[in-house]
Scaffold this motif. Structure first.
Motif: not given
Length: 167
Positions: A25-40, A42-55
Motif C-alpha cells: 500500500s502507498f499513501e500520500t497526504q495533501s493540503s491546499l495552501s495558498d491559491g492553487m498550491r497543494s503541499d504534498i 509522500i513518506r519522508d518527501h515533500e512535493l509542491v503542486i500548483d497551477e500555472p499562472e494562466q490557470l
C-alpha cells in the motif's frame, strides 16, 4: 544481493511462494495552501503542486496532470531498468518524453460531454542498450505489460473518495 537481476529473481521467488508478501500500500497526504498550491507529503518527501499562472495558480510547482505524465515517464524508466536486468540486457540509458492533450472545457464545466482528463498521451522512449532489435521489442512488450502507472492509465482503477466536512 549483488545485483538487480538477483534481487528481482529473489522477489519473484518470494512472491510465487507467498502471494500475500507481494501486496503493498502507498499513501500520500495533501493540503491546499495558498491559491492553487497543494503541499504534498509522500513518506519522508515533500512535493509542491500548483497551477500555472494562466490557470489561476502561482506556478510554484508542476500541476497535477504534469505529475501524471512524470509518474508515467519515471515508471516506464524504472520498469525498463527492472526488465532489462531480468532479461540480461545491459541498459546504459533510458529516458521518456511525454505530452498529453487536455480540453479544459471538461475541467471548467463548460461542456459536460468533454472528459476532464487527458484526451490522449503520446511519448517516446529513448533507450541505449547492448542488445538486438528483437530483444528490444521483447523488452518493450514486457515493460508495457507490467508498468504499474501505464496499467492504471490504460485500464482505470476503482476510486472511492469520501467527503468529510469539518465544522
Amino acid at each position: 544481493m549483488t545485483n538487480l537481476a538477483e534481487a528481482i529473481s529473489s522477489m519473484q521467488s518470494t512472491f510465487r511462494e507467498d502471494a500475500g508478501a507481494a501486496l503493498a500500500s502507498f499513501e500520500t497526504q495533501s493540503s491546499l495552501s495558498d491559491g492553487m498550491r497543494s503541499d504534498i507529503s509522500i513518506r519522508d518527501h515533500e512535493l509542491v503542486i500548483d497551477e500555472p499562472e494562466q490557470l489561476g495558480g502561482g506556478d510554484a510547482g508542476p500541476n497535477p496532470v504534469e505529475v501524471v505524465l512524470a509518474a508515467l515517464g519515471s515508471c516506464q524508466e524504472i520498469t525498463y531498468k527492472v526488465y532489462a536486468a531480468a532479461m540480461g540486457i545491459k541498459l546504459r540509458r533510458v529516458s521518456v518524453s511525454l505530452s498529453g492533450d487536455i480540453d479544459l472545457r471538461g475541467l471548467f464545466g463548460v461542456d459536460d460531454s468533454v472528459r476532464a482528463g487527458f484526451q490522449s498521451i503520446r511519448g517516446e522512449v529513448d533507450i541505449d542498450a547492448d542488445t538486438s532489435p528483437e530483444k528490444l521489442t521483447r523488452l518493450k512488450a514486457a515493460v508495457d505489460a507490467h508498468c504499474p502507472v501505464l496499467d492504471m492509465l490504460q485500464n482505470g482503477v476503482p476510486v472511492e473518495l469520501e467527503l468529510k466536512a469539518s465544522a
